[in-house]
Design an enzyme around this catalytic site. Structure first.
Site, PDB file in Angstrom:
ATOM      1  N   ASP A  17       0.644  -1.432   0.025  1.00 29.04           N
ATOM      2  CA  ASP A  17       0.091   0.026  -0.063  1.00 29.04           C
ATOM      3  C   ASP A  17       0.358   1.232   0.234  1.00 29.04           C
ATOM      4  O   ASP A  17       0.563   2.353   0.921  1.00 29.04           O
ATOM      5  CB  ASP A  17      -0.679  -0.193   1.223  1.00 29.04           C
ATOM      6  CG  ASP A  17      -1.588  -1.226   1.702  1.00 29.04           C
ATOM      7  OD1 ASP A  17      -2.214  -1.508   0.206  1.00 29.04           O
ATOM      8  OD2 ASP A  17      -1.964  -1.949   2.835  1.00 29.04           O
ATOM      9  N   GLU A 182     -11.164   1.903  -2.726  1.00 30.93           N
ATOM     10  CA  GLU A 182     -10.715   1.462  -0.856  1.00 30.93           C
ATOM     11  C   GLU A 182      -8.841   2.057  -1.056  1.00 30.93           C
ATOM     12  O   GLU A 182      -9.030   3.021  -2.542  1.00 30.93           O
ATOM     13  CB  GLU A 182     -10.319  -0.266  -0.767  1.00 30.93           C
ATOM     14  CG  GLU A 182      -9.454  -0.643  -1.578  1.00 30.93           C
ATOM     15  CD  GLU A 182      -9.182  -1.914  -0.789  1.00 30.93           C
ATOM     16  OE1 GLU A 182      -9.092  -2.444   0.241  1.00 30.93           O
ATOM     17  OE2 GLU A 182      -8.441  -3.045  -1.145  1.00 30.93           O
TER      18      GLU A 182
END
Length: 508
Positions: A17, A182
């Site tokens: 991420d 997301e």
């Protein structure tokens, strides 16, 4: 390959991420760290291709339970931004809420984590400061905790990032068109607000960009990066930066299974319609990942600027590449100026079991290549029966080569186990041989697909191969790790110690 080109992945390691920011001539990257401590690694680069770990945002998480191993919990999907002469990192813990830290010196001390909002299942926060002085925060949801999925929520925020100040608004529902929406990152350019967000899931998804003239919407979506005909699955979740010459670049991850979420760099440009194009453009809108590309017009040559792996344990200290499985404790280490000394800390009892899987004092680092060899020299100074130490490959299945002390005798053991769906751990041990000395060299080779082979060498002898090999596996939301440890099976604290003289990684 020409020196003017780079090859993906730019970081063949599990920096999950990733988000990046440019500050003058420097680039900074942050990534998820989950339950591993110290948390939130800060990476630095001068050219977007070569990176180096310079710090962690904090060393331990002052929340209930994190002195124990909490697989898959902890720090999820951070954002990094530069505002008011400070670097800011916002992150979530899925069971506690959204937090923030900041610093004026990324090499120095960061502020302690401040809870911006207590919440269950609010994840992937990203702050945004607008030109009019207003401040905002966008985030996604973890369905496992919140019961909500595919949606993004926007809040107005205090200008110092300390709290949210309105009731929040769902600004996009991707249930129909952007499932598993997301990881939002919010920007502004040419009067447009943009949210870069992954959709479609980690392994098979794509990169989406949302756009609006008003930060509260309505938002229009366009999918801008797919796998295409490449081997780069699920290319998404990251951030973009712009250079002085208007070059734009997008950093994202690829889920590489047991190797974790490895980091790629994509060329990016803005078309006349004010939509971004990322990667190798295959049609008018969407691109696919590049495998090689011309390097950014770098500010300086930093080809020797690399992610740390090997460690000489200078002055008895370990480097920034290492993390523990939980909040670190002083009793895990003995101060020493010559080598790293780990104390034989008791294996915890968890679910009525005593296994390596839940040992908080494993000192681990990420796999740093698809194929590599790791070697260390250790000397176990046992104090009581049950003391042991060794070299471990760790994930939801794990294997370790260890020196164990039982009833006055040092022996070599192979220990392996795995976490079952039931939450119980199956762990086994096999005695390899009795050792003439507690001093030994250990080595493991990691081949393609994570097939591992362990070796040992006693003093003045040849390398001996362990007959059984091991197939490394990923952990909970993370790739496999490699590292060292010292422990004891006794319920009593031990004065036993293990000296580790070095840890060398050689990429194959």
């Amino acid at each position: 390959m020409s020196l003017n080109f780079y090859k993906n992945p730019i970081i063949c390691a599990d920096y999950s991420d990733p988000d990046i920011v440019r500050v003058d001539d420097d680039f900074f990257m942050v990534s998820s760290s989950f339950n591993h401590m110290p948390a939130l690694p800060i990476l630095h680069s001068k050219d977007l291709v070569n990176w180096h770990i310079i710090n962690h945002v904090f060393s331990s998480l002052d929340l209930p339970g994190y002195d124990q191993v909490q697989p898959g919990k902890g720090v999820w999907a951070p954002s990094i931004r530069y505002h008011d002469h400070k670097l800011w990192v916002f992150f979530s813990t899925p069971d506690e809420g959204i937090f923030m830290c900041h610093t004026e010196d990324p090499w120095g001390e960061w502020s302690k984590p401040h809870c911006v909002q207590s919440a269950l299942g609010w994840i992937d926060p990203c702050p945004f400061w607008d030109e009019d002085g207003s401040a905002w925060l966008v985030h996604a949801f973890a369905q496992s905790r919140s019961g909500i999925k595919h949606k993004l929520q926007l809040f107005e925020m205090k200008s110092d990032g300390s709290a949210l100040i309105d009731e929040g608004t769902i600004i996009y529902d991707g249930t129909a068109d952007l499932p598993t929406l997301e990881g939002p990152k919010i920007y502004k350019r040419n009067g447009w607000y943009y949210i870069f967000a992954p959709a479609g899931g980690v392994e098979t998804g794509w990169q989406t960009v949302l756009r609006s003239k008003n930060i509260k919407g309505p938002w229009t979506a366009r999918n801008v990066l797919f796998q295409g005909n490449t081997a780069i699955n699920g290319p998404h979740q990251g951030g973009w930066v712009e250079l002085d010459n208007k070059e734009c670049w997008f950093v994202h991850f690829q889920d590489a299974n047991l190797y974790g979420r490895i980091v790629h760099l994509q060329p990016m440009y803005w078309a006349d319609d004010d939509w971004p194009r990322i990667g190798e453009i295959k049609d008018n809108n969407a691109g696919q990942p590049v495998l090689t590309w011309k390097k950014p017009l770098s500010i300086s040559n930093t080809d020797d600027y690399t992610i740390q792996t090997s460690d000489s344990f200078a002055h008895g200290k370990y480097g920034l590449q290492w993390q523990w499985q939980a909040n670190p404790q002083k009793q895990w280490l003995t101060d020493n100026n010559q080598a790293l000394i780990l104390n034989c800390y008791p294996l915890p009892y968890r679910n009525e079991q005593q296994t390596l899987y839940f040992a908080p004092n494993l000192l681990l680092q990420k796999f740093s290549s698809f194929q590599f060899t790791a070697q260390t020299e250790l000397n176990l100074n046992a104090e009581q029966s049950g003391d042991f130490a060794g070299l471990i490959i760790y994930g939801e299945r794990y294997a370790a080569l260890v020196i164990s002390y039982y009833n006055g005798e040092y022996s070599l053991y192979y220990r392996y186990g795995w976490m079952k769906d039931s939450g119980k751990v199956d762990e086994y041990r096999e005695k390899i041989t009795t050792l003439s000395s507690p001093n030994c060299l250990f080595k493991v080779t990691v081949g393609l697909n994570g097939i591992c082979q362990f070796y040992y060498q006693e003093q003045n002898s040849e390398w001996q191969q362990i007959v059984r090999n091991f197939a490394a596996g990923k952990g909970k939301w993370v790739g496999a790790k490699i590292g060292i440890f010292a422990s004891t099976e006794s319920k009593q604290n031990s004065q036993g110690k293990c000296e580790f003289k070095y840890f060398n990684i050689t990429h194959i």
